[in-house]
Design a protein around this motif. Structure first.
Motif, short mmCIF file in Angstrom:
data_model
loop_
_atom_site.label_atom_id
_atom_site.label_comp_id
_atom_site.label_asym_id
_atom_site.label_seq_id
_atom_site.Cartn_x
_atom_site.Cartn_y
_atom_site.Cartn_z
N MET A 168 8.07 0.31 3.82
CA MET A 168 8.14 1.18 5.18
C MET A 168 8.37 0.11 6.27
SD MET A 168 4.61 3.45 6.12
CE MET A 168 3.75 2.17 6.58
N TYR A 192 3.19 0.19 16.43
CA TYR A 192 4.44 0.86 16.05
C TYR A 192 4.61 2.32 16.32
CZ TYR A 192 4.33 -4.05 13.99
OH TYR A 192 4.21 -5.03 13.97
N ASP A 218 8.17 -4.57 11.51
CA ASP A 218 7.52 -5.06 10.63
C ASP A 218 8.16 -4.36 9.24
OD1 ASP A 218 6.00 -6.61 8.73
OD2 ASP A 218 4.04 -6.27 9.69
N LEU A 273 6.52 -2.91 5.66
CA LEU A 273 5.30 -3.00 4.67
C LEU A 273 5.56 -2.48 3.05
CD1 LEU A 273 4.18 -2.62 7.72
CD2 LEU A 273 2.02 -1.39 6.25
N PHE A 274 5.79 -3.44 2.25
CA PHE A 274 6.28 -2.96 0.92
C PHE A 274 5.04 -2.51 0.11
CE2 PHE A 274 9.65 -6.14 1.96
CZ PHE A 274 10.79 -5.34 1.61
N ARG A 277 -0.75 1.20 -2.13
CA ARG A 277 -1.05 -0.08 -1.75
C ARG A 277 0.00 -0.71 -0.89
NH1 ARG A 277 -5.27 -4.36 -3.67
NH2 ARG A 277 -4.82 -5.98 -2.47
N ARG A 278 -0.18 -1.47 0.32
CA ARG A 278 0.92 -2.03 0.88
C ARG A 278 0.59 -3.17 1.56
NH1 ARG A 278 5.28 1.06 1.54
NH2 ARG A 278 5.27 3.13 1.23
N THR A 279 1.47 -4.06 1.76
CA THR A 279 1.42 -5.40 2.30
C THR A 279 1.00 -5.28 3.96
OG1 THR A 279 3.94 -5.64 2.72
CG2 THR A 279 2.87 -6.28 0.63
N HIS A 280 -0.01 -5.44 4.37
CA HIS A 280 -0.23 -5.34 5.73
C HIS A 280 -1.96 -5.40 5.82
CE1 HIS A 280 -0.77 -3.81 9.76
NE2 HIS A 280 0.54 -4.46 10.11
N TRP A 332 -2.44 3.15 2.46
CA TRP A 332 -1.54 4.30 3.19
C TRP A 332 -1.68 5.51 2.27
CZ3 TRP A 332 0.42 3.73 7.89
CH2 TRP A 332 0.37 2.54 8.35
#
Lengths: 171, 164
Positions: A80, A118, A155, A157-158, B113-116, B121
């Motif tokens: 994302m 964002y 950025d 987000l995976f 689940r996301r990398t942040h 989300w």
């Protein structure tokens, strides 16, 4: 035509609502799925097909089809990408970004300052994180070349796990 | 005890790879599904598959989670409903409890689940626009964590089609 009634005449909205409830889990996997739905809803098979066609025409149904598990078909990187874009340019830039062939969704959404600066979200699906990141770089380059000072930060987000994917469930 | 808490068990990974015929079928089912009496037979005829095989493969692809769904994709905004993207910053130590709490709501349609720092989300889908704030409030009560809502302000046109 032999149509018993139209949406505007009687009960069409109610039939649409019941069609949503009957199909939100999926279309019946039987040789005549529309007849099966008609049976369940107490209407004719022709009515089911007409209502589905009308909902497709109005946009209430985007499409009838298969939703692949992206991971299973090789799109293992689901990024994302999120962009902090000048409010005056975000709509124009959103159109350009959405038009790139590898972007699967593109939305303008509100910022949540100070945690989240964002306002443009663009989904990238690719076979690897590297490939997805390369595509995000392409987006950044495109924005920078056409709108030099419009993007303040971005950025990616995976997703690392699908925790739930049931789709719409109305009660 | 007893219940394995392995992260894998919480994910929804597919349990097999689609074969060449599956891929052909998935690609054929990305676009317009025929509104005819026997649509599976019509799709099969285009691909050289029997009606029975199309139905059997779809059953198996759904069972094995290669497909997450087969059917109409509704835009419930056009029918009085609402979708909203939402995010939370969930502490690692509390992760499993919060996953279960969030997923327990039928309004939660997908959850990733996301990398942040915002590491969870999800999409809320409700029968009315008011339902979004209500579902978010219930999640906040259940989890004790703030829910950030990211309603769609504008959708930009995309040509969404992934080749299987």
């Amino acid at each position: 035509m032999s149509r018993p009634r139209t949406n505007a005449e009687a009960g069409g909205d109610e039939l649409d609502r019941r069609l949503v409830l009957a199909t939100q889990g999926g279309l019946p996997l039987v040789p005549r799925p529309y007849a099966a739905l008609a049976n369940q809803l107490g209407c004719t098979e022709a009515e089911v097909r007409e209502r589905l066609a009308a909902m497709l025409a109005s946009g209430a149904i985007r499409r009838i089809g298969a939703v692949p598990n992206h991971y299973a078909i090789g799109y293992t990187a689901n990024g994302m990408s999120v962009w902090d874009i000048d409010d005056a340019l975000v709509d124009e830039i959103g159109e350009h970004v959405g038009a790139l062939g590898f972007i699967t969704h593109c939305y303008r959404r509100p910022r949540q300052l100070p945690d989240w600066p964002y306002n443009l979200f663009a989904m990238v699906h690719a076979g690897s994180r590297e490939a997805a990141l390369a595509r995000v770089d392409e987006v950044a380059a495109l924005i920078h070349s056409r709108f030099p000072h419009a993007c303040r930060a971005h950025d990616v987000l995976f997703s690392t796990a699908i925790l739930k994917k049931t789709g719409l469930r109305l009660l | 005890m007893g219940e394995p808490a392995a992260p894998r068990a919480r994910g929804l990974a597919a349990s097999r790879e689609p074969d060449a015929v599956d891929r052909k079928l998935i690609n054929a089912l990305q676009g317009d599904f025929p509104l005819v009496e026997q649509p599976y037979a019509a799709v099969g005829a285009r691909l050289g598959l029997s009606e029975d095989e199309v139905i059997a493969r779809l059953n198996s692809l759904l069972e094995d989670r290669v497909l997450t769904r087969f059917g109409p994709m509704f835009q419930i905004e056009r029918m009085g409903g609402a979708f909203c993207l939402a995010a939370m910053a969930v502490p690692e130590s509390d992760w499993d409890r919060v996953v279960d709490a969030v997923n327990s709501l039928t309004e939660v349609a997908h959850n990733y689940r996301r990398t942040h720092a915002f590491n969870m989300w999800f999409v809320l889908a409700t029968g009315s626009p008011e339902g979004i704030a209500d579902a978010a409030a219930r999640i906040e009560t259940l989890t004790g964590l703030p829910v950030h809502l990211f309603p769609k302000e504008r959708e930009f046109f995309v040509e969404m089609k992934l080749d299987a």
